[in-house]
Scaffold this motif. Structure first.
Motif, short mmCIF file in Angstrom:
data_model
loop_
_atom_site.label_atom_id
_atom_site.label_comp_id
_atom_site.label_asym_id
_atom_site.label_seq_id
_atom_site.Cartn_x
_atom_site.Cartn_y
_atom_site.Cartn_z
N LEU A 166 0.84 -1.21 0.00
CA LEU A 166 0.00 0.00 0.00
C LEU A 166 0.87 1.25 0.00
N THR B 234 -4.76 -2.86 -2.78
CA THR B 234 -3.98 -1.71 -2.32
C THR B 234 -3.86 -0.64 -3.40
N ALA C 89 -5.00 3.10 -2.81
CA ALA C 89 -4.05 4.20 -3.04
C ALA C 89 -4.67 5.26 -3.93
#
Length: 223
Positions: free
Chosen positions: A75, A201, A205
């Motif tokens: 991440l 992730t 993001a």
């Protein structure tokens, strides 16, 4: 170029027909206009803008929600890449530096985010704390999909005197809650644990980065 009255009236009539037709299908007039392309989605301003000095990304899981521990490092990497892609931050401390610092310092988790940012040579830190995590590679459980939520804050590394001024964004001391999830179909397409972590992730993001640059609202998104 001048538009004749007849052409203008025809354009308006077309718009009204589109709105009426869409409304009959369950859409409001405003939604129909957006779908028709006649009206552009509004601009959403950045909630916070970084300086031109180094920015570090730190992801913590104090409550140990993440049972696939590699997800936190992945991440951090994706957030750094996304901030760079959308040009929200000019200088970003490489995510691997924070990983190495964590591994080399047994007292890493005892230090404040501001202190860690200082050790990394950053002026500001995007502090991300995991609030929930769910994922599975078992097709029989794919209906539960995958999700990850985090609380995001921006920390001023340079502020050493007034604790109340260390947090730059948001106003809430709990941070801003950001969430991403994968559908059952997304999980199936990802195939394995690595693929699920990457997809989940990366999506998270992108949602985190949306707070830091000006953009057009997505369809039906509240500006």
């Amino acid at each position: 170029m001048l538009i004749s009255k007849a052409n203008r009236n025809a354009w308006v009539m077309t718009a009204l027909i589109l709105v009426a037709g869409a409304a009959g299908c369950g859409y409001s007039g405003g939604e129909a206009l957006f779908m028709s392309g006649l009206v552009k989605n509004p601009i959403i301003e950045a909630e916070f803008e970084f300086t031109d000095q180094p920015v570090a990304i730190i992801v913590d899981d104090f409550q140990e929600h993440v049972y696939w521990p590699e997800a936190t490092a992945v991440l951090a990497k994706h957030v750094a890449e996304e901030l760079k892609r959308v040009k929200a931050a000019q200088r970003i401390v490489a995510a691997r530096r924070a990983t190495r610092l964590r591994q080399a310092n047994p007292d890493f988790d005892e230090r404040s985010t501001r202190e860690i940012g200082e050790l990394l040579g950053a002026d500001q830190v995007v502090a991300i704390e995991v609030r929930s995590f769910q994922a599975t590679v078992d097709p029989a459980q794919a209906h539960s999909a995958a999700l990850m939520s985090v609380a995001v804050k921006v920390i001023n590394v340079l502020e050493k005197e007034h604790r109340s001024k260390v947090r730059l964004w948001p106003k809430s001391p709990d941070g801003k809650l950001v969430r991403a999830d994968l559908s059952a179909a997304d999980v199936m397409r990802a195939k394995d644990r690595k693929g699920i972590v990457e997809a989940l992730t990366k999506s998270l993001a992108e949602e985190i980065a949306k707070n830091f640059y000006e953009r057009r609202a997505e369809d039906f998104e509240e500006p």
